[in-house]
Design a protein around this motif. Structure first.
Motif, short mmCIF file in Angstrom:
data_model
loop_
_atom_site.label_atom_id
_atom_site.label_comp_id
_atom_site.label_asym_id
_atom_site.label_seq_id
_atom_site.Cartn_x
_atom_site.Cartn_y
_atom_site.Cartn_z
N TYR A 455 57.29 -25.91 24.42
CA TYR A 455 56.09 -26.73 24.28
C TYR A 455 56.51 -28.11 23.78
N SER A 456 55.57 -29.02 23.73
CA SER A 456 55.85 -30.37 23.22
C SER A 456 54.92 -30.68 22.07
N GLN A 457 55.39 -31.56 21.18
CA GLN A 457 54.62 -31.91 19.98
C GLN A 457 54.89 -33.37 19.64
N ASN A 458 53.85 -34.08 19.22
CA ASN A 458 53.98 -35.49 18.86
C ASN A 458 53.73 -35.69 17.37
N TYR A 459 54.49 -36.61 16.77
CA TYR A 459 54.37 -36.93 15.35
C TYR A 459 54.18 -38.43 15.20
N LEU A 460 53.34 -38.82 14.24
CA LEU A 460 53.18 -40.23 13.90
C LEU A 460 54.24 -40.60 12.87
N ALA A 461 55.25 -41.38 13.30
CA ALA A 461 56.32 -41.77 12.37
C ALA A 461 55.80 -42.70 11.30
N HIS A 462 55.14 -43.78 11.70
CA HIS A 462 54.49 -44.70 10.77
C HIS A 462 53.62 -45.65 11.56
N ASP A 481 50.99 -45.43 20.60
CA ASP A 481 52.05 -44.65 21.24
C ASP A 481 53.43 -45.12 20.79
N ARG A 482 53.53 -46.40 20.44
CA ARG A 482 54.82 -46.94 20.02
C ARG A 482 55.29 -46.34 18.70
N ALA A 483 54.36 -45.83 17.92
CA ALA A 483 54.70 -45.27 16.61
C ALA A 483 54.89 -43.76 16.66
N ILE A 484 54.82 -43.18 17.86
CA ILE A 484 54.87 -41.73 18.01
C ILE A 484 56.28 -41.24 18.34
N VAL A 485 56.69 -40.16 17.69
CA VAL A 485 57.90 -39.44 18.06
C VAL A 485 57.49 -38.33 19.03
N GLN A 486 58.04 -38.34 20.22
CA GLN A 486 57.75 -37.31 21.20
C GLN A 486 58.84 -36.25 21.13
N ASN A 487 58.44 -35.00 20.94
CA ASN A 487 59.40 -33.94 20.72
C ASN A 487 59.14 -32.79 21.67
N ASP A 488 60.11 -32.50 22.53
CA ASP A 488 60.05 -31.32 23.39
C ASP A 488 60.83 -30.20 22.72
N ILE A 489 60.17 -29.07 22.50
CA ILE A 489 60.72 -27.99 21.69
C ILE A 489 60.98 -26.77 22.57
N THR A 490 62.18 -26.24 22.47
CA THR A 490 62.54 -24.98 23.14
C THR A 490 63.06 -24.01 22.09
N LYS A 491 62.49 -22.81 22.07
CA LYS A 491 62.91 -21.81 21.10
C LYS A 491 63.45 -20.56 21.81
N GLY A 492 64.47 -20.00 21.23
CA GLY A 492 65.00 -18.71 21.68
C GLY A 492 65.20 -17.81 20.48
N SER A 493 64.55 -16.67 20.47
CA SER A 493 64.58 -15.80 19.28
C SER A 493 65.03 -14.40 19.66
N VAL A 494 65.81 -13.79 18.77
CA VAL A 494 66.22 -12.40 18.90
C VAL A 494 65.59 -11.61 17.74
N VAL A 495 64.96 -10.49 18.08
CA VAL A 495 64.31 -9.66 17.07
C VAL A 495 64.93 -8.27 17.10
N LEU A 496 65.30 -7.78 15.92
CA LEU A 496 65.88 -6.44 15.78
C LEU A 496 64.97 -5.62 14.87
N GLY A 497 64.78 -4.33 15.21
CA GLY A 497 63.93 -3.51 14.37
C GLY A 497 64.22 -2.03 14.52
N PHE A 498 63.80 -1.28 13.52
CA PHE A 498 63.90 0.17 13.62
C PHE A 498 62.60 0.77 13.09
N ASN A 499 62.32 1.98 13.51
CA ASN A 499 61.16 2.70 13.00
C ASN A 499 61.53 4.16 12.82
N LEU A 500 60.86 4.77 11.86
CA LEU A 500 61.14 6.16 11.49
C LEU A 500 59.84 6.92 11.43
N SER A 501 59.74 8.01 12.18
CA SER A 501 58.57 8.89 12.15
C SER A 501 58.88 10.08 11.25
N PHE A 502 57.87 10.53 10.49
CA PHE A 502 58.12 11.64 9.56
C PHE A 502 56.84 12.40 9.26
#
Length: 502
Positions: A455-462, A481-502
């Protein structure tokens, strides 16, 4: 021209303050894809499925699907790439952070275990990011047309003729800190009143460093039961919380050789802590063995918010001396926020013991967010601005799972529309693609999932950078627009988990 510039300066002052409140309030309406690897691996499409600890945060009836007591724990790592553009400069930064995803327990009880109690924790959104980008700010005067302004000229427009104490009293905190650091020149013979600044040249270099840390999470307490073999219900209390901090450092340098200062820092920090409560009701209906329908209602979330905003100016002299300005608490406020209710619904088909296909839709309307002042503070202007800037939004989720004995293969996708009427001004919609694998043998299960999002996100620097040119007839041309930082963001996440039934 200075008087006209000062009018423009004052008109944009409110824009900056309101924009900050907009960003902070929107944190409470921001949602990502976090939780157990099974939930994540199927794109979060679990409204009609249940049997997952993260699903309990969407539909409290999800706990009725469990056949045994269950405990689960998930954690992972999130990598992020920020590709930023600012003042015709660009840069790419990469970070990686550990992320605690979820933990929970479901306990079955009653005759034939028809009831359940669940206590779970799940991350809802993550805000960790860091980037550094710089560019050139030209402000040369050519034929009476002036392009751009330095920080000093911007501050001087408000501070000229005032003392530090008068600036503090009037709320011009950046200017007060700049004057206390001697970045703004003062007349020592006239009560240290601001009289000017001296770092003038053809252009300046502007570097913007930004970091934010924090997350929004929820503790869910759920209870429910099965009315029959085809219908299950659930009810719950959610306790969401937010802990967030950001720091933006704007450094201007490249001043004239005659200037005493080589560079100036403006450091702004903002921290937000919030705690709230909401209520949820949901059901899962299975008219036939292979088909399921699920839906839930989440009430508005009522938050108490604490916010602290600080600012400080530092000047770095050419001889190596550092002039640290006073650090001011710009805001130390308490207010209440009510975020809108959320409606969720989903369908799922179960293909024997070999597969699952599911699809969900989620609807909410951030423009129904309300802000309630405390201690006689009034936030009607901030509330109006946020409501006018946002609109109703949906999230679409799909997921699938194939079983090969004790091994499970999963894939999913999620599209989450932007909260804003003009996404290009703030934050775009988010697209997420997921996959995973699981292994379950007897009471023990282990799962891994991967998420890719962009996704992309914009910030007002000043806002001082927005003053671009005098059009020659005595009026300023403001180009935000001249005061804006334009940021294109890419995320990659790894999730590890365990579950126990009892």
């Amino acid at each position: 021209m200075k008087n006209i510039f000062k009018v423009a300066f004052l008109s944009l002052l409110g824009y900056g303050a309101t924009a900050q409140t907009l960003e902070n309030v929107n944190l409470l309406n921001t949602t990502g894809l976090y939780g157990s690897p099974r939930y994540v691996g199927m794109g979060g499409a679990f409204m009609a499925l249940g049997n997952d600890l993260s699903a309990l945060h969407l539909n409290p009836a999800a706990g009725t699907v469990y056949r045994q007591d269950n405990f689960g724990l998930s954690l992972g790592f999130q990598g992020q790439t920020n590709s930023t553009m600012f003042l015709n400069g660009s840069r790419s930064d990469e970070t990686i952070d550990p992320v605690f995803q979820n933990i929970g327990l479901v306990k079955k009880f009653g005759q034939k275990d028809k009831y359940f109690f669940g206590l779970t924790y799940n991350r809802i959104a993550d805000f960790n990011t860091t980037y550094n980008v710089g560019g050139v700010n030209p402000y040369q005067s050519n034929g009476g047309i002036e392009t751009g302004f330095t920080l000093g000229e911007y501050w001087l427009a408000a501070a000229n003729g005032l003392t530090v104490a008068e600036l503090e009293s009037a709320g011009f905190i950046d200017e007060a800190s700049a004057a206390s650091a001697d970045v703004l020149l003062r007349d020592q013979n006239d009560n240290d009143r601001v009289i000017g600044f001296d770092f003038v040249d053809n252009e300046s270099n502007v570097d913007y460093r930004y970091s934010e840390t924090g997350s929004r999470s929820e503790i869910a307490i759920n209870f429910g039961g099965a009315v029959s073999k085809t219908f299950s219900w659930g009810a719950g209390i959610g306790i969401p919380s937010l802990s967030y901090t950001n720091t933006g450092t704007l450094t201007e340098s490249g001043y004239a050789d005659t200037s005493y200062f080589n560079s100036v820092d403006l450091v702004r920090s903002n921290s937000v802590d919030a705690y709230g409560i909401n209520l949820k009701l949901g059901f899962i209906f299975r008219p036939v063995q292979w088909f399921r329908v699920g839906a839930s209602y989440q009430s508005p979330s009522w938050y108490n918010v604490n916010e602290i905003y600080t600012t400080r100016v530092n000047g770095y002299a050419r001889n190596g001396n550092v002039f640290a300005g006073n650090e001011y608490i710009f805001d130390d406020i308490r207010y209440g926020v009510s975020t809108p209710s959320i409606l969720r619904a989903g369908l799922a088909t179960v293909i024997g013991k070999h597969g699952i296909i599911s699809a969900d839709m989620e609807y909410t309307n951030p423009s129904n967010t309300t802000i309630n002042g405390k201690n006689n503070n009034n936030y009607e202007a901030d509330e109006d601005f946020y409501q006018q800037s946002t609109e109703s939004t949906i999230a679409l989720k799909v997921g699938g799972e194939l079983r090969f004995g004790p091994v499970y293969l999963r894939a999913g996708a999620q599209h989450r529309a932007s909260n804003f009427v003009n996404p290009e001004d703030y934050q775009s919609s988010i697209n997420m693609y997921t996959g995973g694998i699981g292994y379950k043998k007897g009471r023990f299960g282990f799962d891994v999932a991967y998420i890719h999002s962009a996704y992309s996100q914009n910030y007002l620097a000043h806002r001082y950078l927005a003053y671009q040119v005098d059009n020659g007839i005595g009026q300023e041309d403001v180009n935000i627009d001249r005061a804006i930082v334009q940021n294109d963001i890419t995320k990659g996440s790894v999730v590890l988990g365990f579950n126990l039934s009892f």
